[in-house]
Write a protein that holds these residues in place. Structure first.
Motif, mmCIF file in Angstrom:
data_model
loop_
_atom_site.group_PDB
_atom_site.id
_atom_site.type_symbol
_atom_site.label_atom_id
_atom_site.label_comp_id
_atom_site.label_asym_id
_atom_site.label_seq_id
_atom_site.Cartn_x
_atom_site.Cartn_y
_atom_site.Cartn_z
ATOM 1 N N THR A 52 -72.984 27.991 52.023
ATOM 2 C CA THR A 52 -71.658 27.525 52.217
ATOM 3 C C THR A 52 -71.477 26.770 53.589
ATOM 4 O OG1 THR A 52 -70.771 29.099 50.784
ATOM 5 C CG2 THR A 52 -69.312 28.081 52.326
ATOM 6 N N ASP A 68 -70.111 24.076 45.568
ATOM 7 C CA ASP A 68 -70.492 25.391 46.175
ATOM 8 C C ASP A 68 -70.697 26.404 45.209
ATOM 9 O OD1 ASP A 68 -71.616 27.387 47.891
ATOM 10 O OD2 ASP A 68 -69.533 27.670 49.043
ATOM 11 N N GLU A 69 -71.264 27.130 44.453
ATOM 12 C CA GLU A 69 -71.406 28.020 43.626
ATOM 13 C C GLU A 69 -70.419 27.615 42.370
ATOM 14 O OE1 GLU A 69 -72.926 31.400 44.164
ATOM 15 O OE2 GLU A 69 -73.060 31.548 46.213
HETATM 16 MG MG MG Z 1 -71.229 30.782 50.182
#
Ligand code: MG
Ligand code: ATP
Length: 307
Positions: free
Chosen positions: A44, A157-158
């Motif tokens: 992140t 992100d994810e």
């Molecule tokens: Mg993360």
């Protein structure tokens, strides 16, 4: 191949602690590139720096050749991103949210709004209020929002966090479609090796803010590549003994009710044949390239302790 995202000695220090340590690599146009790493690895943080949500302590990021340090506006204009929870107005409809964002990005016309709604498959619910959306629908709306200005680079992100298997598959399919059909560069992060293998063309492994390795997912299988074979078979103990008696070098064992052994790719059919001929019922076979799994386990190992 055109380099669309270049990380050059990217470093982040917070209070004397080095969180991201001298990351350098290139991502190419039209590829899906992954950041793989355990919790706290720095995925992140790296993404936040790439999209300008956090300053770099050292190094630079170039997006389509533009430096985020020296020509931020230009560089960020090439990017669409979802980092953490995208901001949405829960009491507005999905459509009104998109209209609101379209107003903030110059040059986005109404036809583009309809196009992205179609693309993320949200047409049926787009005029409902966002507060009535499921997590998956919010993810889709976030994606639609990130795609509005036709970015060359999409960073997520994810993206599959919290989605059900169906949702994960759909996200994977869109991302592939975007990279194949629109030539978009897609960067995604995940802590799951299997997800990276299914989604990405290439991925890097990050641990403690350092680049450990970059893997190609679609490399041709060498016939002699060592594989970890996992077989769902019944009865599993009998199967294990059968293999051990016939191929003692394969070191078969029973793990979580499945038969596991190391075998080279070209000999997998022999193993399956032996099981079937030996009256064992085979319900499923999976293979994992050993070097990769082991590498990742070493990284995430240490009993899963965050360092
Ligand atoms: Mg993360
Ligand atoms: N603002 C901050 N101040 C201090 N430390 C921070 C800050 N932001 C991140 N860190 C630290 O940086 C490291 C990397 O965090 P990051 O959130 O980038 O990891 P991640 O790979 O995204 O993990 P996860 O899989 O849990 O999302 C962690 O050790 C975290 O505690």
């Amino acid at each position: 191949m055109e380099v669309t995202v270049r990380l050059q000695n990217v470093t982040k220090k917070i209070k004397n602690k080095t969180i991201i340590d001298d990351l350098s690599f290139d991502v190419f146009g039209g590829e899906i590139f992954g950041f793989l790493g355990p919790n706290g690895a720095g995925k992140t943080t790296t993404i936040r720096m790439i999209v300008g949500l956090m300053k770099l302590s050292d190094g630079d990021v170039f997006i389509c050749g533009d430096s985020i340090k020296h020509s931020f506006e230009k560089a960020i204009g090439h990017v669409g991103a979802i980092v953490e929870n995208p901001e949405m107005y829960k009491y507005l409809t999905g459509y009104d949210n998109l209209k609101h964002y379209a107003r903030m990005s110059p040059g986005v016309e109404k036809s583009r709004i309809d196009e992205v709604i179609e693309l993320v498959g949200l047409k049926a619910r787009i005029h409902d209020k966002v507060k009535t959306y499921s997590l998956g629908m919010r993810q889709r709306l976030g994606l639609a929002q990130a795609l509005l200005h036709k970015p060359k680079v999409l960073i997520l992100d994810e993206p599959t966090n919290g989605l059900d298997p169906q949702g994960i598959r759909e996200i994977r399919d869109y991302l592939k479609e975007l990279s194949r059909n629109e030539g978009m560069t897609v960067i995604v992060s995940s802590h799951l090796l299997s997800e990276m293998e299914m989604m990405c063309d290439r991925f890097c492994i990050i641990q403690n803010g350092k680049l450990i390795d970059i893997q190609n997912t679609h490399e041709e299988e060498a016939e002699t590549t060592a594989k970890m074979l996992q077989v769902q078979v019944d009865p599993v103990k009998k199967a294990c003994k059968l293999i051990a008696d016939t191929f003692p070098d394969y070191h078969p064992e029973v793990v979580d009710g499945a038969l596991r052994l190391q075998v080279t790719y070209d000999l997998i059919p022999e193993v399956i044949k032996l099981l079937v001929m030996g009256d064992c019922a085979v319900y499923g076979v999976e293979t994992v390239t050993i070097s990769l799994e082991e590498k990742f386990l070493q990284i995430t190992g240490a009993g899963g302790q965050i360092q």
